[in-house]
Design a protein around this motif. Structure first.
Motif: not given
Length: 84
Positions: A13, A18, A36, A40
């Motif tokens: 990250e 990322t 991202t 996630r």
């Protein structure tokens, strides 16, 4: 379907999202903050609908567009061989 990166994929990250590194072929991809959040959510066991809901909450976008964006990202990650 849950998302899982391949064993040869490293993630880091950054301030801008990322970075994904495919160690097998030496290629990397940069995910923006929106992608991202999606990744996630999916890596934490969420479904595509959960990732779309997270986008709606965080970025105040249309739910239909959010779900389409999630599906496109997941398709691209899988098509590139980064994820299964």
């Amino acid at each position: 379907m849950p998302l899982r990166f391949g064993d040869d994929v490293s993630t880091a990250e950054t301030d801008y999202g990322t970075v994904l590194l495919d160690e097998q072929v030496g290629a990397y991809w940069e995910l923006n903050p929106t992608a991202t959040l999606v990744v996630r959510t999916l890596l934490d066991g969420g479904e595509e609908a959960d990732a779309a809901a997270a986008l709606v909450r965080e970025f105040d976008i249309d739910r239909t567009q959010a779900l389409q964006d999630v599906q496109t990202l997941v398709h691209e990650l899988r098509a590139s061989g980064l994820a299964s």
